[in-house]
Design an enzyme around this catalytic site. Structure first.
Site, PDB file in Angstrom:
ATOM      1  N   ASP A  50      72.933 125.239  53.964  1.00 22.70           N
ATOM      2  CA  ASP A  50      72.412 125.682  55.267  1.00 22.70           C
ATOM      3  C   ASP A  50      71.339 126.755  55.086  1.00 22.70           C
ATOM      4  O   ASP A  50      70.682 127.159  56.048  1.00 22.70           O
ATOM      5  CB  ASP A  50      73.543 126.148  56.199  1.00 22.70           C
ATOM      6  CG  ASP A  50      74.319 127.313  55.656  1.00 22.70           C
ATOM      7  OD1 ASP A  50      74.018 127.797  54.546  1.00 22.70           O
ATOM      8  OD2 ASP A  50      75.251 127.785  56.356  1.00 22.70           O
ATOM      9  N   SER A  51      71.114 127.186  53.835  1.00 23.81           N
ATOM     10  CA  SER A  51      69.981 128.066  53.534  1.00 23.81           C
ATOM     11  C   SER A  51      68.659 127.390  53.882  1.00 23.81           C
ATOM     12  O   SER A  51      67.625 128.068  53.963  1.00 23.81           O
ATOM     13  CB  SER A  51      69.991 128.472  52.057  1.00 23.81           C
ATOM     14  OG  SER A  51      70.124 127.332  51.230  1.00 23.81           O
ATOM     15  N   ASP A 110      76.474 120.873  53.050  1.00 26.54           N
ATOM     16  CA  ASP A 110      76.998 122.161  53.533  1.00 26.54           C
ATOM     17  C   ASP A 110      77.381 122.038  55.009  1.00 26.54           C
ATOM     18  O   ASP A 110      76.531 121.688  55.841  1.00 26.54           O
ATOM     19  CB  ASP A 110      75.888 123.205  53.381  1.00 26.54           C
ATOM     20  CG  ASP A 110      76.428 124.601  53.159  1.00 26.54           C
ATOM     21  OD1 ASP A 110      77.651 124.761  53.010  1.00 26.54           O
ATOM     22  OD2 ASP A 110      75.603 125.531  53.110  1.00 26.54           O
ATOM     23  N   LYS A 160      80.899 121.449  51.560  1.00 27.13           N
ATOM     24  CA  LYS A 160      81.240 122.847  51.290  1.00 27.13           C
ATOM     25  C   LYS A 160      81.440 123.550  52.622  1.00 27.13           C
ATOM     26  O   LYS A 160      80.729 123.261  53.589  1.00 27.13           O
ATOM     27  CB  LYS A 160      80.122 123.525  50.498  1.00 27.13           C
ATOM     28  CG  LYS A 160      80.334 125.029  50.305  1.00 27.13           C
ATOM     29  CD  LYS A 160      79.320 125.640  49.372  1.00 27.13           C
ATOM     30  CE  LYS A 160      78.039 126.035  50.040  1.00 27.13           C
ATOM     31  NZ  LYS A 160      78.163 127.019  51.128  1.00 27.13           N
ATOM     32  N   GLU A 217      82.402 127.616  54.331  1.00 29.07           N
ATOM     33  CA  GLU A 217      82.576 129.043  54.077  1.00 29.07           C
ATOM     34  C   GLU A 217      83.886 129.542  54.659  1.00 29.07           C
ATOM     35  O   GLU A 217      84.317 129.101  55.724  1.00 29.07           O
ATOM     36  CB  GLU A 217      81.424 129.832  54.723  1.00 29.07           C
ATOM     37  CG  GLU A 217      80.077 129.542  54.104  1.00 29.07           C
ATOM     38  CD  GLU A 217      78.957 130.392  54.702  1.00 29.07           C
ATOM     39  OE1 GLU A 217      79.241 131.297  55.526  1.00 29.07           O
ATOM     40  OE2 GLU A 217      77.789 130.139  54.347  1.00 29.07           O
ATOM     41  N   GLU A 264      80.065 134.223  46.305  1.00 30.74           N
ATOM     42  CA  GLU A 264      78.739 134.809  46.520  1.00 30.74           C
ATOM     43  C   GLU A 264      78.837 136.313  46.738  1.00 30.74           C
ATOM     44  O   GLU A 264      79.717 136.796  47.466  1.00 30.74           O
ATOM     45  CB  GLU A 264      78.091 134.148  47.752  1.00 30.74           C
ATOM     46  CG  GLU A 264      76.727 134.747  48.084  1.00 30.74           C
ATOM     47  CD  GLU A 264      75.928 133.944  49.099  1.00 30.74           C
ATOM     48  OE1 GLU A 264      76.403 132.869  49.533  1.00 30.74           O
ATOM     49  OE2 GLU A 264      74.826 134.407  49.450  1.00 30.74           O
TER      50      GLU A 264
HETATM   51  O1  KIV Z   1      73.334 127.367  51.702  1.00 34.50           O
HETATM   52  C1  KIV Z   1      73.255 127.795  50.540  1.00 34.50           C
HETATM   53  O2  KIV Z   1      72.201 127.769  49.900  1.00 34.50           O
HETATM   54  C2  KIV Z   1      74.470 128.333  49.942  1.00 34.50           C
HETATM   55  C3  KIV Z   1      74.313 128.942  48.580  1.00 34.50           C
HETATM   56  C4  KIV Z   1      73.761 130.292  48.712  1.00 34.50           C
HETATM   57  C5  KIV Z   1      75.601 128.942  47.834  1.00 34.50           C
HETATM   58  O3  KIV Z   1      75.491 128.300  50.526  1.00 34.50           O
END
Ligand code: KIV
Length: 303
Positions: A47-48, A86, A115, A117, A184
């Protein structure tokens, strides 16, 4: 290049002799192609993307559809890495049923796993996703989706009780069926203790050298993101500067007429030029524009 698999990653514990896991984010086909060429083990469609591609100042703006769109683009490059979709903010917070539906959307876009969080409070969601045969990577420590609760992107686990809570969380995430944990933004000793505490691999970002793998954001590695460099980032390229200089040279060549040159045009020969009423190819050959430069007409102009 070897195709990576979820069980292969799940078994990659350094203390058992495995090599460190290499994970990188990617959000489109060209970056995934580069990641494959570099033989990475895991690609995270993170999600970055919100911050490094879409221009937002947090990750909270992206949706499941956004991640699915970028996952599909990554998959079109036929990567050899395990691809992680993500789950964005609010896609796994409401109910296990909704969470499984959102995870399935990412799998249908091509992701091999998802993934999410958060620690122990996400256990019911993790259990529901794994029960649907979707492998899950957990993400603890500095969780960017909690930026408003944390008061910004702040290093986590600096106090002993918070560090211990993180170790406990990691054990519970492992018991719930996660096959790896991203850690992280924690002190190196916390990264090490969490890694020692569990049998599934840890993948660190700003968590020190002792985790079972490392992950960085693609744009940070290549230096395309050049506005802010967190301490844990190492830049391996100067993509921003290289791209500015390429575009500046292009702009200059267009403005001076140096681009396109003779090797960059399709020529059809004099016959077509004549049929189109031209005297050679290009504006400079037009007698009206520059009579001295034009070849002698081969036919008499008609009235
Ligand atoms: O979204 C992302 O890039 C992440 C990484 C920082 C692990 O979750």
């Amino acid at each position: 290049m070897t195709k990576r698999t979820v069980p292969g990653i799940a078994g990659s514990k350094r203390r058992d002799g495995a090599e460190p896991i290499v994970m990188v984010t990617a959000y489109d086909a060209p970056s995934a192609r580069v990641a494959t060429e570099a033989d990475v083990d895991m690609i995270l469609v993170g999600d970055s993307v919100a911050m490094v591609v879409l221009g937002y100042d947090s990750t909270l703006q992206v949706t499941v559809d956004d991640i699915a769109y970028h996952t599909a683009a990554v998959m079109r490059s036929d990567p050899t890495a395990v691809v992680v979709g993500d789950l964005p903010w609010m896609s796994f917070h409401v109910s296990p049923t909704e969470t499984v539906g959102n995870a399935a959307t990412l799998v249908r876009a091509g992701a091999h796993c998802v993934k999410l969080e958060g620690g122990a409070k996400r256990l019911p969601m993790i259990e529901a996703i794994t029960a649907a045969e979707i492998p899950v990577v957990a993400h603890i420590g500095l969780t960017p989706q909690s930026t408003n609760v944390m008061g910004g992107f702040k290093i986590q686990g600096r106090q002993a009780d918070a560090a211990q809570a993180m170790i406990d969380d990691a054990r519970r995430l492992e018991s719930a069926g996660c096959f790896a944990v991203v850690i992280e933004g924690v002190p190196d000793v916390v990264g090490r203790r969490v890694t020692e505490a569990i049998d599934i691999p840890t993948i660190g970002i700003g968590a020190g050298p002792d985790t079972d793998g490392q992950v960085l954001v693609y744009h940070d590695i290549i230096g395309l993101e050049n506005r802010f460099k967190p301490r844990f980032v190492r830049r391996y390229g100067r993509a921003y500067e290289d791209q500015v200089s390429a575009l500046t040279a292009y702009a200059s060549d267009v403005r001076t007429g140096a681009f396109p040159g003779p090797d960059e045009v399709y020529s059809a020969g004099d016959e077509l030029a004549e049929a189109l009423g031209l005297y050679g190819s290009g504006p400079a050959a037009d007698p009206a524009a520059d009579p001295a430069a034009a070849p002698a007409p081969t036919t008499e102009p008609t009235a």
